[in-house]
Write a protein that holds these residues in place. Structure first.
Motif, PDB file in Angstrom:
ATOM      1  N   ALA C  52       0.829  -1.197   0.000  1.00 54.76           N
ATOM      2  CA  ALA C  52       0.000   0.000   0.000  1.00 54.76           C
ATOM      3  C   ALA C  52       0.871   1.257   0.000  1.00 54.76           C
ATOM      4  N   LEU C  73      -5.024   1.828  -0.962  1.00 59.84           N
ATOM      5  CA  LEU C  73      -4.967   0.944   0.211  1.00 59.84           C
ATOM      6  C   LEU C  73      -5.747  -0.341  -0.069  1.00 59.84           C
ATOM      7  N   ALA C  76      -4.224  -2.511  -2.986  1.00 59.58           N
ATOM      8  CA  ALA C  76      -3.030  -3.233  -2.528  1.00 59.58           C
ATOM      9  C   ALA C  76      -3.431  -4.453  -1.713  1.00 59.58           C
ATOM     10  N   ALA C  77      -4.416  -4.270  -0.832  1.00 56.59           N
ATOM     11  CA  ALA C  77      -4.839  -5.372   0.035  1.00 56.59           C
ATOM     12  C   ALA C  77      -5.409  -6.509  -0.788  1.00 56.59           C
ATOM     13  N   ALA C 216      -2.601  -2.527   5.262  1.00 54.55           N
ATOM     14  CA  ALA C 216      -2.692  -1.330   4.420  1.00 54.55           C
ATOM     15  C   ALA C 216      -3.293  -0.176   5.208  1.00 54.55           C
TER      16      ALA C 216
END
Lengths: 432, 324, 301
Positions: C52, C73, C76-77, C216
């Motif tokens: 993140a 965020l 990315a997760a 994140a």
């Protein structure tokens, strides 16, 4: 050829029997360096390693130390004390290292010092801060090529008392390990002697490597202490400063951050102006007395070129270890009538040695402790840098703010007199 | 069997001679011996099918016993310090054991983890008593009444840990063959049947648990003396997991697994750096995966399987020969 | 202790609990369905955070609006959860469902070691940070103390959404019903045509994504450092075990207990702060080994 080698071997073994006799000049001078290349403290360890490589190649380009090129062996302190101790022995016993630079962590130094003494290898404690090792025990092979915790904490305290004498309350947020605890012990003890009316309103020792200080910040916002001290460093300090700044804690309290010189560039503008900052010695890439020196400036720029950041204090400490190395070999060779000295002779030459690296000259005392002046300043912003720099700098003479040889810090602090505030310091403004 | 006995004697002889020809690996091997004693403790619990992610607490107990006692006595004697750590780890093992032996599997592992993390936090937090996260220094003790310098003491430690590792392995081997040890194995296979024959499973587990705690305590005490330091990290969960890891790596089917596993583990950890920088964790991770997926009986199991196959091959070759 | 202090401590405690819950709920969800205690969960947490931050730094450096760090965020997760979680389940876990529990845990421990190492190789050891999301949401003031809206409003709100979302998903959707059926009895579920393998796969990815999401979301509030995964996994264990493994609502309660206990400790006795989660865990497990909300396990005969 064969015969010559045999003769040399026989000669060497004879020399082994009479160590006081002159030694053959070796092919290389072997230096073992313990530094953090993993773990949280690698924020110090990696710049220091980069610096060590630069110094070594620079020395070798000049022909080496007294004509002998240096060779470096690195050990990662982050691999844990078990691996480190094994490696340390291996370097000394198998690799026949001549001088060890160990280490960054005070915990490691505590452990290494007796080992070095046992192994009879010259050991420079090149970065660790605990004052206890050389105050508690007598060593013949262990030296510290920089200051120790006592002057490093006394200087920011005296600076605070000079620039903001009328504070009533203080809180501390230190990392929970020896340095955090010991530095607070020195600071609070000295504060009690010099300014007994100050009240300590909160003492926080969050876990080393803590990820979150929100609750501590809330508590401090509610308590509104006049001064907040934190001797933290690395990611811990960065996180604490960011969380505190975001929530306006800097507006209500004066911060004193004795190690923040090493975080200035990472924190950028997250560190407000007006914060008291130190760097464990007179370590600063814009050192007001040295900035005029072309060699100093060249190194600062070369280091920035190589690593992407200006030197921070461990780089200065590494420079001191190398300067001490060159100086002590020069001294020992002279004392030995121009011949290569034994390890014992090198160790004997250490007390009384003076050398200069990237700061003011440093002297090694009879107990092996270095005397190093201390620079403290206050943060300001200038258009030239995208991070805070120091203004209103003061350089404190180290010999005045640490106990004499043979005296322990605790006893010395309890005997402090208010006139210590009157010791002469040199002051400097930031100049672009 | 005879071949195996000869190999064992040969191994002991070579190891006993190490200080003569490879003095610099003394300390490395002493660490291996010390840790293998602790791993034996985990191996023992694995016989009952139970795994503890908290035995680091006994390891730390041993080391801190040595540190505290050594400090108060200004050094102390190795034999006395070890005896003391046996007592403290046995007492703690009994106290914790009384709670945890009621549980099995994941609950057993979790409760052990919880206890060890409590100890870890206490050791780390109460700086003025325990030295905080830096731990306590352990000064070189006398050994059996004599004072030694560094080099001699290294050798003393080498032989003491060496003797302890083999003695502990032998005792565990005997224990596992005793009725109580057999009962311990029965917990894994069929606990209820155990109670039908009139043995309390809790009692059987408690005995096993205390023994495993003492083994970890002794291992920790030795490692503390070798390293000259006791730190809270000895009680952290990764340390406990490392012991389980080593036991599985070496092979839980045989007491030799503890020593073999520790040796391989430490060797990779120490010497991997010489070949590929900063990768020992990854290498060990892959080794562990390979072992679990391909050779669940560990290194010792692999070797045994290999020799068994050869014996079988030889035997069949013989029969072929005889048939001719 | 005044009322103000209690309110302040509750604010801090809730903010902390939200983050811990997000990570722990993934762990407990996976255990509930697959029966595997996943130590690599800590690595997903750390990798989610690092990814993140890298994405956020890339976006801001490339001149995009800092508000884009918010979707970064989540992206990315999901990326970490789907790719790493998916690979781990497909390549490794599928082979070990019939093995002993100890071996299952050790497989995840091996992955944990490998991922820790990978993380060090990729991101090095210097601290990383990205505070844009925290700064963008600004502060709110309570009794004259300013709190970040990110920690006191955004995170708890998200935690509640995840909790309610999971509840709804499991109780009121067909996919959720399939997961519950497999949890109850894998063979019976397979017999009526539920693809248990797929259920396991999806569940593991969901759990891993929650861990990565926790990381994140934690990223803007902290500096990322090696070792953060090891810290978080043991804390999540404490939450999951205190609640009872597999208990989703229970995990929320346990996270709140630990969060509040911790912040009260900072106000009253700072030295006990780190002890709180583990003392709670020991206290609960001694009396209720299957946790506050867990059903006692039947002994195998």
């Amino acid at each position: 050829m064969m015969l010559r080698r045999l003769a040399a071997a026989a000669g060497l073994s004879l020399l082994g029997l009479f160590p006081a006799l002159a030694q053959e000049k070796p092919a290389e001078l072997r230096i073992g360096i313990t530094t953090y290349t993993s773990g949280a403290a690698s924020v110090f360890g990696i710049p220091a390693r980069d610096a060590a490589e630069m110094f070594a190649s620079e020395i070798n380009a000049r022909g080496g130390v007294q004509g002998v090129p240096v060779k470096l062996f690195f050990v990662d302190e982050g691999a844990g004390i078990e691996t480190l101790m094994t490696e340390y022995r291996r370097l000394v016993q198998d690799q026949k290292v001549d001088v060890m630079f160990a280490s960054i962590s005070s915990g490691v130094c505590n452990k290494i010092a007796p080992l070095a003494e046992d192994l009879k290898v010259v050991n420079f404690m090149w970065d660790c801060g605990t004052q206890r090792i050389l105050e508690d025990d007598k060593y013949n092979y262990v030296f510290r090529t920089q200051a120790n915790a006592t002057p490093e904490v006394m200087a920011p305290l005296l600076y605070l008392l000079k620039v903001k004498p009328d504070f009533k309350t203080i809180a501390v947020v230190n990392q929970d390990y020896a340095w955090g605890r010991d530095s607070w012990a020195i600071f609070s003890q000295a504060l009690k002697v010099l300014k007994p009316d100050v009240k300590v309103v909160a003492e926080f020792f969050p876990k080393f490597g803590a990820a979150d200080f929100s609750t501590e910040v809330s508590r401090l916002l509610a308590l509104k202490p006049d001064v907040i001290l934190s001797t933290s460093w690395g990611g811990d300090l960065d996180t604490f400063v960011r969380q505190a700044n975001q929530r306006g804690l800097f507006k209500s309290s004066q911060f004193v951050l004795p190690l923040a010189e090493s975080s200035l560039q990472r924190l950028g503008n997250d560190l407000p102006e007006g914060v008291i900052v130190g760097g464990r010695g007179d370590h600063y890439f814009l050192h007001p007395e040295r900035i005029g020196d072309a060699k100093f400036r060249t190194f600062m720029d070369a280091f920035k070129q190589k690593t992407g950041a200006y030197p921070i204090y461990p780089v200065f400490h590494m420079a001191q270890a190398f300067s001490a190395l060159e100086a002590v070999y020069a001294k020992a060779v002279t004392a030995n009538g121009g011949k290569w000295p034994s390890h014992e002779q090198v160790a004997k030459a250490m007390p009384g040695l003076t050398f200069q690296a990237l700061g003011r000259p440093i002297e090694i005392r009879a107990d092996g402790q270095g005397i190093e002046d201390q620079l403290v300043g206050t943060t300001i912003r200038t258009p030239k840098y995208n991070f805070d720099v120091l203004d209103n700098m003061m350089i404190f003479p180290a010999s005045k703010i640490m106990p004499a040889v043979g005296e322990k810090s605790e006893a010395w602090i309890s005997g402090l007199k208010p006139d210590i505030l009157n010791i002469k310091v040199d002051t400097f403004k930031h100049a672009d | 069997m005879a071949l195996r006995a000869i190999l064992l004697v040969l191994l002991v002889a070579v190891l006993a001679a190490v200080p003569l020809f490879a003095a610099s690996s003394q300390t490395f091997l002493a660490i291996v011996f010390a840790k293998s004693v602790a791993v034996l403790g985990l191996l023992l619990l694995l016989q009952a099918g139970q795994v503890s992610f908290g035995h680091g607490m006994f390891f730390a107990t041993g080391a801190y016993t040595v540190a505290f006692l050594g400090r108060s006595m200004g050094g102390g004697d190795l034999a006395l310090l070890l005896a003391a750590s046996v007592v403290t780890s046995a007492v703690l093992g009994l106290l914790v054991g009384l709670f945890v032996v009621r549980y099995r599997y994941i609950f057993f592992g979790m409760l052990n983890l919880a206890f060890s993390m409590v100890l870890y936090s206490i050791l780390e937090k109460f700086f003025h008593l325990t030295g905080g996260s830096d731990g306590l220094r352990i000064r070189r003790p006398t050994a059996f009444g004599f004072t030694f310098d560094r080099a001699q003491f290294d050798m003393v430690l080498y032989y003491s840990t060496f003797a302890m590792a083999f003695l502990a392995a032998y005792l565990v081997w005997r224990y596992l063959r005793s009725p109580l040890g057999q009962a311990l194995k029965a917990i894994k296979t069929n606990e209820t049947r155990l109670e039908y024959i009139g043995l309390s499973a809790r009692f059987v587990m408690l005995v096993g648990y205390v023994i495993s705690a003492v083994l970890c305590g002794v291992g920790g005490a030795f490692l503390g003396v070798i390293q000259g330091i006791a730190t809270p990290e000895y009680s952290y969960w990764t340390r406990s997991a490392e012991f389980v890891f080593i036991a599985i790596l070496g092979g839980v089917g045989h007491v030799a697994g503890a020593l073999t596993g520790t040796f391989v583990y430490e060797a990779v950890r120490t010497y991997a750096a010489a070949f590929v920088a900063d990768s020992w964790q990854m290498i060990l991770g892959f080794v562990l995966l390979a072992i679990i997926l391909k050779a669940p009986s560990g290194i010792v199991g692999l070797v045994e399987g290999f020799t068994a196959r050869r014996r079988k091959a030889e035997a069949s070759a013989l029969t072929v020969e005889a048939a001719r | 202790m005044s009322f103000d202090t209690i309110v302040l401590a509750v604010c801090d405690g809730v903010a902390y609990a939200s983050l811990v819950f997000l990570v722990a709920v993934g762990l407990t969800f996976i255990f509930g369905v697959l029966g595997v205690l996943n130590i690599a969960h800590g690595s997903f947490y750390a990798l989610g955070a690092y990814t993140a931050v890298s994405a956020g730094i890339f976006l801001t450096k490339a001149g995009f609006s800092p508000w884009l760090t918010f979707p970064a965020l989540f992206v990315a997760a999901i990326f970490i959860g789907a790719v790493l979680g998916g690979l781990m389940e497909k390549l490794l876990l599928q082979r070990i469902y019939d093995k002993e529990q100890v071996l299952q845990i050790l497989v995840t421990f091996a992955i944990f070691m490998i991922l820790e190492n990978v993380q060090r190789l990729i991101w090095g050891v210097q601290p990383y940070f990205m505070s844009e999301p925290l700064q963008l949401l600004g502060n709110i003031s309570l009794f004259g103390i300013s709190y970040t809206a990110y920690q006191t409003l955004f995170l708890p709100a998200l935690a509640v959404i995840v909790l309610l979302g999971l509840r709804y998903f499991l109780r009121h959707t067909a996919a959720g019903a399939q997961i519950l059926a497999v949890t109850e009895d894998r063979e019976a579920a397979s017999a009526i045509g539920i693809d248990a393998q797929k259920v396991y796969f999806v569940t593991f990815i969901a759990g891993a994504t929650l861990a990565a999401l926790g990381g994140a979301l934690a990223a803007p509030t902290t500096s990322l450092m090696p070792g953060m995964g090891a810290e978080m996994i043991v804390l999540s264990f404490a939450v999951a075990a205190t609640a009872g493994l597999g208990q989703i609502e229970g995990a929320a309660v346990a996270a709140l207990m630990i969060g509040l206990g911790r912040s009260l400790a900072v106000y009253l006795a700072p030295e006990f702060e780190v002890l709180v989660p583990y003392i709670l865990m020991v206290g609960v497990l001694i009396f209720r080994p299957s946790g506050l909300f867990g059903a006692p396990q039947l002994r195998k005969i």
